[in-house]
Scaffold this motif. Structure first.
Motif, PDB file in Angstrom:
ATOM      1  N   MET A 134       0.835  -1.204   0.000  1.00  0.00           N
ATOM      2  CA  MET A 134       0.000   0.000   0.000  1.00  0.00           C
ATOM      3  C   MET A 134       0.868   1.251   0.000  1.00  0.00           C
ATOM      4  O   MET A 134       0.497   2.258  -0.574  1.00  0.00           O
ATOM      5  CB  MET A 134      -0.892   0.047   1.228  1.00  0.00           C
ATOM      6  CG  MET A 134      -1.886  -1.075   1.288  1.00  0.00           C
ATOM      7  SD  MET A 134      -3.568  -0.674   0.798  1.00  0.00           S
ATOM      8  CE  MET A 134      -4.258  -2.320   0.720  1.00  0.00           C
ATOM      9  N   ARG A 141     -10.159   3.455  -1.660  1.00  0.00           N
ATOM     10  CA  ARG A 141      -9.944   2.027  -1.383  1.00  0.00           C
ATOM     11  C   ARG A 141     -11.262   1.259  -1.437  1.00  0.00           C
ATOM     12  O   ARG A 141     -11.334   0.158  -1.965  1.00  0.00           O
ATOM     13  CB  ARG A 141      -9.258   1.855  -0.033  1.00  0.00           C
ATOM     14  CG  ARG A 141      -8.325   0.690   0.018  1.00  0.00           C
ATOM     15  CD  ARG A 141      -7.184   0.901   1.005  1.00  0.00           C
ATOM     16  NE  ARG A 141      -7.612   1.635   2.195  1.00  0.00           N
ATOM     17  CZ  ARG A 141      -8.199   1.051   3.237  1.00  0.00           C
ATOM     18  NH1 ARG A 141      -8.404  -0.237   3.248  1.00  0.00           N
ATOM     19  NH2 ARG A 141      -8.567   1.780   4.278  1.00  0.00           N
ATOM     20  N   VAL A 159     -12.438  -1.971  -3.870  1.00  0.00           N
ATOM     21  CA  VAL A 159     -13.060  -3.216  -3.424  1.00  0.00           C
ATOM     22  C   VAL A 159     -14.423  -3.389  -4.100  1.00  0.00           C
ATOM     23  O   VAL A 159     -14.807  -4.497  -4.470  1.00  0.00           O
ATOM     24  CB  VAL A 159     -13.181  -3.230  -1.887  1.00  0.00           C
ATOM     25  CG1 VAL A 159     -13.853  -4.509  -1.419  1.00  0.00           C
ATOM     26  CG2 VAL A 159     -11.807  -3.104  -1.249  1.00  0.00           C
ATOM     27  N   THR A 195     -18.472  -8.819   1.853  1.00  0.00           N
ATOM     28  CA  THR A 195     -17.722  -9.788   2.653  1.00  0.00           C
ATOM     29  C   THR A 195     -16.320  -9.279   2.974  1.00  0.00           C
ATOM     30  O   THR A 195     -15.665  -9.811   3.862  1.00  0.00           O
ATOM     31  CB  THR A 195     -17.609 -11.159   1.952  1.00  0.00           C
ATOM     32  OG1 THR A 195     -16.829 -11.010   0.764  1.00  0.00           O
ATOM     33  CG2 THR A 195     -18.971 -11.707   1.597  1.00  0.00           C
ATOM     34  N   LEU A 196     -15.856  -8.255   2.243  1.00  0.00           N
ATOM     35  CA  LEU A 196     -14.552  -7.669   2.561  1.00  0.00           C
ATOM     36  C   LEU A 196     -14.701  -6.461   3.483  1.00  0.00           C
ATOM     37  O   LEU A 196     -13.757  -5.705   3.673  1.00  0.00           O
ATOM     38  CB  LEU A 196     -13.824  -7.266   1.282  1.00  0.00           C
ATOM     39  CG  LEU A 196     -13.327  -8.450   0.436  1.00  0.00           C
ATOM     40  CD1 LEU A 196     -12.880  -7.991  -0.933  1.00  0.00           C
ATOM     41  CD2 LEU A 196     -12.194  -9.172   1.139  1.00  0.00           C
ATOM     42  N   GLY A 197     -15.900  -6.271   4.032  1.00  0.00           N
ATOM     43  CA  GLY A 197     -16.062  -5.273   5.080  1.00  0.00           C
ATOM     44  C   GLY A 197     -16.495  -3.898   4.615  1.00  0.00           C
ATOM     45  O   GLY A 197     -16.430  -2.952   5.389  1.00  0.00           O
ATOM     46  N   ALA A 221     -17.953  -4.415   8.394  1.00  0.00           N
ATOM     47  CA  ALA A 221     -16.530  -4.427   8.724  1.00  0.00           C
ATOM     48  C   ALA A 221     -16.242  -5.423   9.845  1.00  0.00           C
ATOM     49  O   ALA A 221     -15.298  -6.222   9.759  1.00  0.00           O
ATOM     50  CB  ALA A 221     -16.075  -3.030   9.122  1.00  0.00           C
ATOM     51  N   SER A 237     -16.649  -8.969   8.616  1.00  0.00           N
ATOM     52  CA  SER A 237     -15.605  -9.433   7.700  1.00  0.00           C
ATOM     53  C   SER A 237     -14.281  -9.688   8.415  1.00  0.00           C
ATOM     54  O   SER A 237     -13.394 -10.296   7.844  1.00  0.00           O
ATOM     55  CB  SER A 237     -15.401  -8.412   6.578  1.00  0.00           C
ATOM     56  OG  SER A 237     -14.879  -7.221   7.115  1.00  0.00           O
ATOM     57  N   GLU A 269      -4.387  -7.947  -1.680  1.00  0.00           N
ATOM     58  CA  GLU A 269      -4.319  -6.877  -0.668  1.00  0.00           C
ATOM     59  C   GLU A 269      -5.709  -6.379  -0.254  1.00  0.00           C
ATOM     60  O   GLU A 269      -5.882  -5.877   0.851  1.00  0.00           O
ATOM     61  CB  GLU A 269      -3.505  -5.699  -1.209  1.00  0.00           C
ATOM     62  CG  GLU A 269      -2.008  -5.871  -1.041  1.00  0.00           C
ATOM     63  CD  GLU A 269      -1.205  -4.727  -1.663  1.00  0.00           C
ATOM     64  OE1 GLU A 269      -0.005  -4.669  -1.402  1.00  0.00           O
ATOM     65  OE2 GLU A 269      -1.787  -3.909  -2.404  1.00  0.00           O
ATOM     66  N   MET A 270      -6.683  -6.531  -1.158  1.00  0.00           N
ATOM     67  CA  MET A 270      -8.041  -6.117  -0.784  1.00  0.00           C
ATOM     68  C   MET A 270      -8.559  -6.928   0.399  1.00  0.00           C
ATOM     69  O   MET A 270      -9.439  -6.469   1.126  1.00  0.00           O
ATOM     70  CB  MET A 270      -8.985  -6.272  -1.975  1.00  0.00           C
ATOM     71  CG  MET A 270      -8.754  -5.230  -3.055  1.00  0.00           C
ATOM     72  SD  MET A 270      -9.912  -5.433  -4.413  1.00  0.00           S
ATOM     73  CE  MET A 270      -9.134  -4.364  -5.625  1.00  0.00           C
ATOM     74  N   GLY A 271      -8.000  -8.107   0.607  1.00  0.00           N
ATOM     75  CA  GLY A 271      -8.366  -8.895   1.786  1.00  0.00           C
ATOM     76  C   GLY A 271      -8.002  -8.188   3.081  1.00  0.00           C
ATOM     77  O   GLY A 271      -8.554  -8.479   4.140  1.00  0.00           O
ATOM     78  N   HIS A 302      -8.571  -5.096   3.601  1.00  0.00           N
ATOM     79  CA  HIS A 302      -9.440  -3.934   3.776  1.00  0.00           C
ATOM     80  C   HIS A 302     -10.067  -3.822   5.165  1.00  0.00           C
ATOM     81  O   HIS A 302     -10.031  -2.756   5.777  1.00  0.00           O
ATOM     82  CB  HIS A 302     -10.526  -3.914   2.697  1.00  0.00           C
ATOM     83  CG  HIS A 302     -11.419  -2.723   2.777  1.00  0.00           C
ATOM     84  ND1 HIS A 302     -11.032  -1.481   2.339  1.00  0.00           N
ATOM     85  CD2 HIS A 302     -12.649  -2.566   3.307  1.00  0.00           C
ATOM     86  CE1 HIS A 302     -11.998  -0.619   2.578  1.00  0.00           C
ATOM     87  NE2 HIS A 302     -12.996  -1.248   3.156  1.00  0.00           N
ATOM     88  N   PRO A 303     -10.643  -4.916   5.704  1.00  0.00           N
ATOM     89  CA  PRO A 303     -11.275  -4.766   7.015  1.00  0.00           C
ATOM     90  C   PRO A 303     -10.302  -4.440   8.146  1.00  0.00           C
ATOM     91  O   PRO A 303     -10.725  -4.066   9.232  1.00  0.00           O
ATOM     92  CB  PRO A 303     -11.953  -6.123   7.245  1.00  0.00           C
ATOM     93  CG  PRO A 303     -11.456  -7.032   6.209  1.00  0.00           C
ATOM     94  CD  PRO A 303     -10.888  -6.235   5.107  1.00  0.00           C
ATOM     95  N   THR A 362      -7.739  -2.205   7.797  1.00  0.00           N
ATOM     96  CA  THR A 362      -7.054  -0.951   7.514  1.00  0.00           C
ATOM     97  C   THR A 362      -7.981   0.214   7.827  1.00  0.00           C
ATOM     98  O   THR A 362      -9.156   0.195   7.465  1.00  0.00           O
ATOM     99  CB  THR A 362      -6.647  -0.881   6.027  1.00  0.00           C
ATOM    100  OG1 THR A 362      -6.134  -2.156   5.654  1.00  0.00           O
ATOM    101  CG2 THR A 362      -5.591   0.160   5.803  1.00  0.00           C
ATOM    102  N   THR A 363      -7.456   1.233   8.474  1.00  0.00           N
ATOM    103  CA  THR A 363      -8.275   2.411   8.750  1.00  0.00           C
ATOM    104  C   THR A 363      -8.303   3.297   7.507  1.00  0.00           C
ATOM    105  O   THR A 363      -7.490   3.139   6.601  1.00  0.00           O
ATOM    106  CB  THR A 363      -7.698   3.222   9.925  1.00  0.00           C
ATOM    107  OG1 THR A 363      -6.342   3.537   9.606  1.00  0.00           O
ATOM    108  CG2 THR A 363      -7.730   2.425  11.205  1.00  0.00           C
ATOM    109  N   THR A 405      -0.416  -2.010   5.897  1.00  0.00           N
ATOM    110  CA  THR A 405      -0.867  -3.308   5.430  1.00  0.00           C
ATOM    111  C   THR A 405       0.142  -4.327   5.893  1.00  0.00           C
ATOM    112  O   THR A 405       1.344  -4.127   5.790  1.00  0.00           O
ATOM    113  CB  THR A 405      -0.989  -3.335   3.906  1.00  0.00           C
ATOM    114  OG1 THR A 405      -2.181  -2.662   3.565  1.00  0.00           O
ATOM    115  CG2 THR A 405      -1.081  -4.726   3.406  1.00  0.00           C
ATOM    116  N   GLN A 436      -7.382 -12.019   4.626  1.00  0.00           N
ATOM    117  CA  GLN A 436      -8.398 -11.433   5.511  1.00  0.00           C
ATOM    118  C   GLN A 436      -8.205 -11.919   6.957  1.00  0.00           C
ATOM    119  O   GLN A 436      -8.685 -11.286   7.887  1.00  0.00           O
ATOM    120  CB  GLN A 436      -9.780 -11.838   5.004  1.00  0.00           C
ATOM    121  CG  GLN A 436     -10.832 -10.760   5.125  1.00  0.00           C
ATOM    122  CD  GLN A 436     -12.115 -11.157   4.412  1.00  0.00           C
ATOM    123  OE1 GLN A 436     -12.080 -11.725   3.319  1.00  0.00           O
ATOM    124  NE2 GLN A 436     -13.258 -10.890   5.012  1.00  0.00           N
TER     125      GLN A 436
END
Lengths: 369, 398
Positions: A1, A251, A255, A265-267, B72, B75, B98-100, B102-103, B105-106, B112, B153
C-alpha cells in the motif's frame, strides 16, 4: 500500500506539472499575444492569499417576506503578497479576463473527470460518465428554464442549473431505491429514462424560446465564455471538498470493483458507500455543469485514457484523472478561444473526444459490463 | 470461534430457499455442504456471512448475531471465497489479494500487513504471478487468487463456495489440502460447499446434506454418504465403497436405467480378477450383489470394496474349507436369487463345496473349462439378462 501511495504521488505530480504548464501556455494565447514570462509574473501578482475572515449580517431581500431576512455573510480578506510590476494592460488581460476562465475551466474539467472515474467504477461500466444519473440533463432543464423564462425562474442560471442537477440526481436515486437497496442496473436504467424525459423538457423550452435560443444553445453545448473570479470562488471550494471526500473512499471503490457481494464480505458497507459516492459525485458534477454547461466527453474519455496509463487503482486514478481532466478542458477551451467564431467548448471536446473514444473502442479492450 | 446456525429460514422473492436449517461448525473443523444443484448450498453460505438476511433463525459467530454486526466487524470474523470469480478491471494479483486486508485498515492508514499477503499468495501458489493482471488469468487461477484474498483477511471462520469447481485435478487437491491445513494447524472453522462427493468425503470432518432447502442428514462422511441418503437427496442411484488409495468413502454414480437384473440379488464367486467384470455389470444394472470368497488384496477384493458390495475374503494360501469365510459365503448364497461363478474361479479348490442345488448357478465365461455342475453357461456380456431371467423363472434345481 505504501507502494500505491508512492505511485499516487508520483503520477499526481506529473499530472500537476502538465496542468500548470497548460494553464500558463493557455494564458499566453488570445487576440493579444502575451509572453509566457509576463503571464507567469501576472499570475503570481494575481495570486491572493486569504489573510482574515469576518462574518457580517446582511439583510437579504426575500420576495415573500417584507423587510427581508437577516443573512450571515462570510467576508474573506485577501492579500496579494507578490508584485512584479507587469504592464497594466497585460495584468488586466491575464488577471481578470483569461485566468478566471482558465482556472474555472480547470475546475470544471477536474470535477467532470473525477466524477466520471468514480461513476465508471461505481457502475463497473467503462461507458458510464457523470451525466448517467441525470445530473447534466437536470442542470440543462434548470439552466434553460432560467434563460428562456427569467420571469418564472428568478434565481439565475447557475443556481437554477445546480438545483435542477441535484433534483434530477435525487429523483433517479429515489426511483431506483427499494428497501434501502439501490441495484446499479436499476439506477442505470432509471437514469436513462429520466434523462430522456428531461431532454424532452429542455427541447420544448428551447423550441419555444424565441430570441433566447442562442444563449440556451450555448449553455447546452457548454461554454466557459465570460467566466469571472466570482464563479471560481463559488465552484472551486465545492469541487475541492467533494474531490477530497471521493479520494478518501478510493480504497472502498477498488473493493467495490470486485462486485457488491464481495465488497460486503470484505467489510465495505456497500449501501452506505454507494449512497455517499453517488451524492458527492453528483454535487461535484452539478457544481461544474452549472457554471460551464453540459460539457460532454470529458468525464467519459479522461478517466478512460488515464486508466489505460496508470491502471484501475482509484488511489492513483482519481487524483490523476482530476488533474488531467483540468488540463484537457483548458486545452480544449484554448482552442475554442483561439477560433474566430469562438464555438462552445463542448463542441471542441466532442470533436476531440468522439474520435478518441472510437479509437479506444476499436483498438483497446473496452470491457463490457 | 464457532459458527452456529439455528432454525434458519430464507425466502428470496417470495420463494422459500432454506427451511429450518441447523448447523454448528467448531474451530478446527472442516464441514462440507453437499447437495444437488439448486438445493440452497450457496444461499446457506450467503446467509452465514450476512449477505442475505434470513426471515427467521440466527447465525451466531462466537456468540454474536452476524446480521447485527457491521460489515466491517463481520468481515474480520468471516472470510468468504465466492464461487463466481469475475473481475472486470485490470488489478494485479497482488492488489486483489491486498483487498483482503481492507477490514483491517483504517481510512487514512497505509498500514498493510505485507507478510500476511505474501504468505497467503505463497500458500495458494499464486505468488509467481503476483504482478500479472487478474483478467489475464484462467478461471482456476483466479479462484486461487480469491482464496489468497480470503486468507489475507485472516478471519477465524472461512466459507468457501465451490472452491474446486473450475480447478484441474492437481489444484483441486492442492486447494483442499490448504483448506484442510487451515482447519488443522490454524484451528479455523471452515465451511465449504463442495460438488464432488468423493472430495467432500475425503477432506471434510463432517458433511451436511442439503436438499430442497432442508438438511437431510449431517455427520461423519461415512455415516452420511449411504446409497439411501444420496438417493433421497440427489435422486441418484450410487454405489458407495471405499477408495483403495485414500481409504475414504467413495461414491460411484450409476446409470439410472431399470434393467432386467434390478432388484435381483446375486452372489458372485471371486478369484483373482475373474469376478470383477461380472460384479461391475451386475452393480451397474442395479442388482444387489455379494461377493466371496476372494483373496485379500486381489483385484476382485478391491472391486468389491470400491463398489461397496458385502464381501467375504480369505487370507492368501488358506484352505477354503476350514475358514469361517466358507460358512459366510454359504449364507450369502442361500440368501441370493442366484450364484454367478466365473469359469476361472470355478476351478478353485473348495468352490464346488460352497454351492447348493437350492440356488441356480450360472457359469460365466467361455465354454472351455466350464464346470459340468453349472445350471447354465453364459458369456460375460450376457450375465445381466441371464440374472434377470433367474428372478422370473423358478429354478430347475428345486
Amino acid at each position: 500500500m505504501r507502494e500505491a501511495s508512492a505511485r499516487a504521488v508520483a503520477w499526481s505530480a506529473a499530472a500537476g506539472v502538465l496542468l500548470v504548464a497548460v494553464l500558463l501556455v493557455s494564458a499566453t494565447i488570445g487576440p493579444e499575444p502575451i509572453t509566457l514570462r509576463t503571464v507567469a509574473m501576472a499570475a503570481l501578482t494575481e495570486l491572493a492569499v486569504p489573510v482574515g475572515a469576518s462574518v457580517t449580517m446582511h439583510t437579504h431581500a426575500v420576495p415573500v417576506v417584507s423587510g427581508g431576512l437577516p443573512w450571515p455573510a462570510l467576508t474573506i480578506a485577501y492579500a496579494a503578497p507578490l508584485q512584479f510590476g507587469v504592464p497594466e494592460t497585460a495584468q488586466v488581460i491575464v488577471g481578470t479576463i483569461r485566468l478566471p476562465r482558465i482556472v474555472l475551466g480547470a475546475t470544471v474539467g477536474a470535477s467532470l473527470a473525477i466524477s466520471g472515474a468514480v461513476l465508471q467504477g461505481f457502475f463497473r461500466n467503462p461507458m458510464a460518465d457523470p451525466s448517467i444519473v441525470g445530473v447534466s440533463s437536470g442542470a440543462a432543464v434548470g439552466a434553460v428554464a432560467a434563460i428562456t423564462l427569467p420571469s418564472v425562474v428568478v434565481i439565475g442560471v447557475q443556481p437554477a442549473a445546480f438545483a435542477g442537477a441535484l433534483i434530477a440526481a435525487f429523483t433517479v436515486y429515489a426511483i431506483a431505491t427499494k428497501n434501502g437497496h439501490t441495484p446499479t442496473a436499476t439506477l442505470l436504467l432509471s437514469g436513462v429514462a429520466v434523462q430522456t424525459l428531461l431532454g424532452a423538457v429542455t427541447s420544448f423550452l428551447v423550441v419555444n424560446s424565441g430570441r433566447e435560443i442562442r444563449p440556451a444553445m450555448y449553455w447546452l453545448m457548454g461554454t466557459l465564455h465570460g467566466s469571472r473570479w466570482h464563479d471560481v470562488e463559488a465552484a472551486l471550494p465545492v469541487v475541492v471538498v467533494g474531490s477530497a471526500v471521493l479520494l478518501a473512499y478510493a480504497r472502498e471503490m477498488n473493493v467495490l470493483l470486485a462486485g457488491e457481494e464481495d465488497a460486503h464480505t470484505l467489510g465495505v458497507d456497500v449501501d452506505r458507500t454507494k449512497r455517499l459516492l453517488l451524492a458527492v459525485a453528483s454535487v461535484v458534477t452539478a457544481a461544474a455543469v452549472s457554471f460551464a454547461g453540459a460539457i460532454g466527453f470529458v468525464g467519459l474519455i479522461v478517466p478512460h485514457a488515464v486508466r489505460l496509463v496508470v491502471g484501475p487503482d482509484h488511489r492513483v486514478l482519481l487524483p490523476v484523472s482530476a488533474l488531467t481532466g483540468g488540463a484537457f478542458l483548458v486545452a480544449a477551451d484554448t482552442v475554442a478561444r483561439a477560433t474566430a467564431t469562438e464555438p462552445p467548448v463542448g463542441i471542441i471536446t466532442a470533436l476531440i473526444g468522439a474520435p478518441f473514444f472510437l479509437y479506444l473502442l476499436r483498438d483497446r479492450e473496452v470491457r463490457a459490463l | 470461534m464457532t459458527l452456529d446456525v439455528t432454525g434458519l429460514d430464507v425466502e428470496l422473492a417470495g420463494t422459500r430457499i432454506l427451511d429450518d436449517v441447523h448447523a454448528s461448525i467448531r474451530d478446527g473443523h472442516l464441514v462440507g455442504v453437499v447437495g444437488p444443484n439448486g438445493a440452497g448450498k450457496s444461499t446457506l453460505l450467503r446467509a452465514m456471512n450476512g449477505l442475505i438476511t434470513p426471515t427467521a433463525g440466527t447465525v451466531l459467530v462466537a456468540g454474536d448475531d452476524v446480521h447485527a454486526l457491521s460489515s466491517a466487524a463481520a468481515s474480520r470474523r468471516i472470510a468468504t471465497v465466492p464461487q463466481d470469480a469475475s473481475v472486470s478491471f485490470e488489478f494485479t494479483v497482488r492488489q486483489v489479494v491486498e483487498m483482503g486486508r481492507h477490514p483491517h485498515t483504517t481510512r487514512f492508514g497505509t498500514d498493510t500487513d505485507t507478510a500476511v499477503v505474501d504468505r497467503a499468495m505463497a500458500r495458494t501458489g499464486v505468488a509467481q504471478f503476483a504482478a500479472r493482471d487478474v483478467t489475464s488469468l484462467s478461471g482456476g487461477e483466479r479462484q486461487r487468487v480469491l482464496l489468497a484474498r480470503a486468507l489475507a483477511q485472516a478471519a477465524p471462520v472461512l466459507l468457501l463456495d465451490e472452491p474446486t469447481a473450475s480447478l484441474d485435478v492437481n489444484h483441486q487437491i492442492r486447494t483442499l489440502e490448504v483448506v484442510r491445513d487451515l482447519a488443522d494447524s490454524e484451528d479455523r472453522a471452515v465451511v465449504a460447499a463442495i460438488h464432488d462427493l468423493d472430495l467432500a468425503a475425503r477432506y471434510c470432518d463432517e458433511l451436511v446434506v442439503v436438499a430442497d432447502g432442508r438438511v437431510h442428514d449431517a455427520g461423519a462422511p461415512r455415516s452420511v454418504l449411504t446409497p439411501d441418503t444420496i438417493r433421497a437427496a440427489f435422486d441418484a442411484r450410487v454405489a458407495v465403497g471405499t477408495d483403495p488409495a485414500t481409504g475414504a468413502v467413495t461414491v460411484t454414480p450409476l446409470p439410472d436405467r431399470t434393467s432386467a437384473a434390478a432388484d435381483t440379488s446375486v452372489h458372485v464367486v471371486g478369484g483373482g480378477d475373474s469376478a470383477t467384470p461380472v460384479v461391475r455389470r451386475l452393480v451397474s444394472a442395479g442388482a444387489s450383489v455379494s461377493v466371496g470368497p476372494v483373496v485379500e488384496g486381489d483385484t476382485d477384493h478391491e472391486t468389491a470394496r470400491r463398489v461397496g458390495c458385502p464381501c467375504t475374503s480369505v487370507a492368501p494360501f488358506t484352505r477354503l474349507e476350514d475358514t469361517t469365510a466358507a460358512s459366510a459365503t454359504r449364507a450369502d448364497i442361500a440368501a441370493a436369487d442366484g450364484v454367478a461363478v466365473p469359469v476361472a474361479a470355478a476351478a478353485r479348490p473348495g468352490v464346488r463345496g460352497l454351492l447348493t442345488d437350492a440356488v441356480p448357478t450360472l457359469a460365466v465365461g467361455d465354454a472351455a473349462g466350464a464346470p459340468e455342475w453349472a445350471d447354465r453357461l453364459v458369456a460375460c456380456d450376457a450375465v445381466v439378462s441371464a440374472v434377470g431371467a433367474l428372478a422370473d423363472t423358478p429354478s430347475d434345481g428345486v
